[in-house]
Design an enzyme around this catalytic site. Structure first.
Site, PDB file in Angstrom:
ATOM      1  N   ASP A   2       0.873  -1.161   0.000  1.00  0.00           N
ATOM      2  CA  ASP A   2       0.000   0.000   0.000  1.00  0.00           C
ATOM      3  C   ASP A   2       0.923   1.228   0.000  1.00  0.00           C
ATOM      4  O   ASP A   2       2.113   1.114   0.323  1.00  0.00           O
ATOM      5  CB  ASP A   2      -0.866  -0.046   1.273  1.00  0.00           C
ATOM      6  CG  ASP A   2      -1.680   1.202   1.452  1.00  0.00           C
ATOM      7  OD1 ASP A   2      -2.319   1.629   0.474  1.00  0.00           O
ATOM      8  OD2 ASP A   2      -1.683   1.761   2.565  1.00  0.00           O
ATOM      9  N   ASP A  52      -0.187   5.083   0.814  1.00  0.00           N
ATOM     10  CA  ASP A  52      -0.474   6.069   1.859  1.00  0.00           C
ATOM     11  C   ASP A  52      -0.442   5.401   3.228  1.00  0.00           C
ATOM     12  O   ASP A  52      -1.228   4.507   3.509  1.00  0.00           O
ATOM     13  CB  ASP A  52      -1.860   6.687   1.622  1.00  0.00           C
ATOM     14  CG  ASP A  52      -1.935   7.458   0.306  1.00  0.00           C
ATOM     15  OD1 ASP A  52      -1.070   8.305   0.081  1.00  0.00           O
ATOM     16  OD2 ASP A  52      -2.851   7.191  -0.488  1.00  0.00           O
ATOM     17  N   LYS A  88      -8.797   6.692   6.368  1.00  0.00           N
ATOM     18  CA  LYS A  88      -7.582   5.976   5.942  1.00  0.00           C
ATOM     19  C   LYS A  88      -7.935   4.715   5.152  1.00  0.00           C
ATOM     20  O   LYS A  88      -8.712   3.887   5.627  1.00  0.00           O
ATOM     21  CB  LYS A  88      -6.709   5.638   7.150  1.00  0.00           C
ATOM     22  CG  LYS A  88      -6.018   6.875   7.696  1.00  0.00           C
ATOM     23  CD  LYS A  88      -4.964   6.542   8.728  1.00  0.00           C
ATOM     24  CE  LYS A  88      -4.290   7.828   9.175  1.00  0.00           C
ATOM     25  NZ  LYS A  88      -3.478   7.639  10.368  1.00  0.00           N
ATOM     26  N   GLY A  89      -7.372   4.621   3.970  1.00  0.00           N
ATOM     27  CA  GLY A  89      -7.605   3.435   3.141  1.00  0.00           C
ATOM     28  C   GLY A  89      -8.934   3.460   2.405  1.00  0.00           C
ATOM     29  O   GLY A  89      -9.239   2.556   1.636  1.00  0.00           O
ATOM     30  N   LYS A  91     -11.368  18.767  -3.918  1.00  0.00           N
ATOM     31  CA  LYS A  91     -10.468  18.250  -2.865  1.00  0.00           C
ATOM     32  C   LYS A  91      -9.162  17.774  -3.470  1.00  0.00           C
ATOM     33  O   LYS A  91      -8.079  18.039  -2.939  1.00  0.00           O
ATOM     34  CB  LYS A  91     -11.150  17.111  -2.092  1.00  0.00           C
ATOM     35  CG  LYS A  91     -10.282  16.527  -0.988  1.00  0.00           C
ATOM     36  CD  LYS A  91      -9.519  15.309  -1.450  1.00  0.00           C
ATOM     37  CE  LYS A  91      -8.531  14.824  -0.410  1.00  0.00           C
ATOM     38  NZ  LYS A  91      -7.853  13.601  -0.813  1.00  0.00           N
TER      39      LYS A  91
END
Ligand code: BG6
Ligand code: MG
Length: 223
Positions: free
Chosen positions: A10, A12, A46-47, A77
């Protein structure tokens, strides 16, 4: 245990701490919409995919929007987020990651990125680590976000390896769930409290080698 040949990372929260930039961008957007949004709310994102993240923020604010409006806000965003990403420096890579990746590669492991982010390639470039990856599975090639296993299944396919010979490195519970659904073991980067289902849990990759991971996995399986 099948011989491990592939490692799927992953991005981030495992390779770089972009959560703070996601937070700053979402916060600005939330402020414009007069929605209170805190760092603890940010933990819930998150995720999670970009659209789903925004839907959570709308839920916090008790607002509803059309799909079209949501899409517009997500683009806004992302533009705010990209302002931070363009400034990202290569030394923002998390401690130990570069060494872990190059050591694993030297030992013959195949390396994939498995990130739901559509900004993943740009971030790898900014960190100057694109060449440490054999293949990239990112948000631009999937239709289902984690916890769906699609990203990991695609990563293994791109590596031309069976799922059972890959392990996943993840910081989000949704990612651990996705890895398991893909038939892969998961190394959780975080705490046992946040990632209770991971086979191995580490605070980060500093001082860790792929050999340590394989040993820990073998011990876990025997237990
Ligand atoms: C994940 C992040 O890796 O990617 C999430 O943990 C983010 O916070 C998701 O929403 C999508 O990223 P992006 O860069 O395409 O908006
Ligand atoms: Mg993550």
């Amino acid at each position: 245990m099948k011989e491990i040949k592939g490692l799927i990372f992953d991005l981030d929260g495992v390779i770089v701490d972009t959560a703070k930039y996601h937070f700053l961008a979402w916060k600005k957007l939330a402020q414009n919409l007069r929605i209170p949004f805190t760092e603890s709310d940010n933990e819930r994102l998150k995720g999670v995919s970009r659209l789903r993240s925004f839907e959570i923020i709308l839920e916090i604010g008790g607002l509803t929007m059309s799909e079209e409006e949501k899409e517009k806000c997500c683009t806004e965003k992302n533009n705010l987020y990209l302002e931070y990403i363009y400034q990202l420096k290569s030394d923002e890579i998390l401690p130990g990651v570069r060494k872990f990746l190059s050591d694993a590669r030297e030992k013959g492991y195949k390396i994939a990125l498995g990130s739901g982010s559509r900004n993943a390639k740009l971030i790898l470039e900014k960190l100057e680590i694109t060449d440490l990856f054999d293949v990239i599975a990112d948000g631009t090639i999937i239709s289902q976000a984690k916890p769906d296993p699609e990203i990991f299944i695609k990563g293994a396919k791109l590596l031309e390896l069976p799922a059972e010979s890959c392990i996943v490195f993840e910081d989000a519970a949704a990612g651990i769930e996705g890895a398991h659904a893909a038939g892969m073991y998961a190394v959780g980067i975080g705490t046992a409290e946040n990632l209770p289902k991971a086979e191995i849990i580490l605070p980060g990759l500093k001082g860790i080698t792929i050999k340590d991971i394989i040993n820990k996995l073998q011990i876990h399986i025997k237990e």
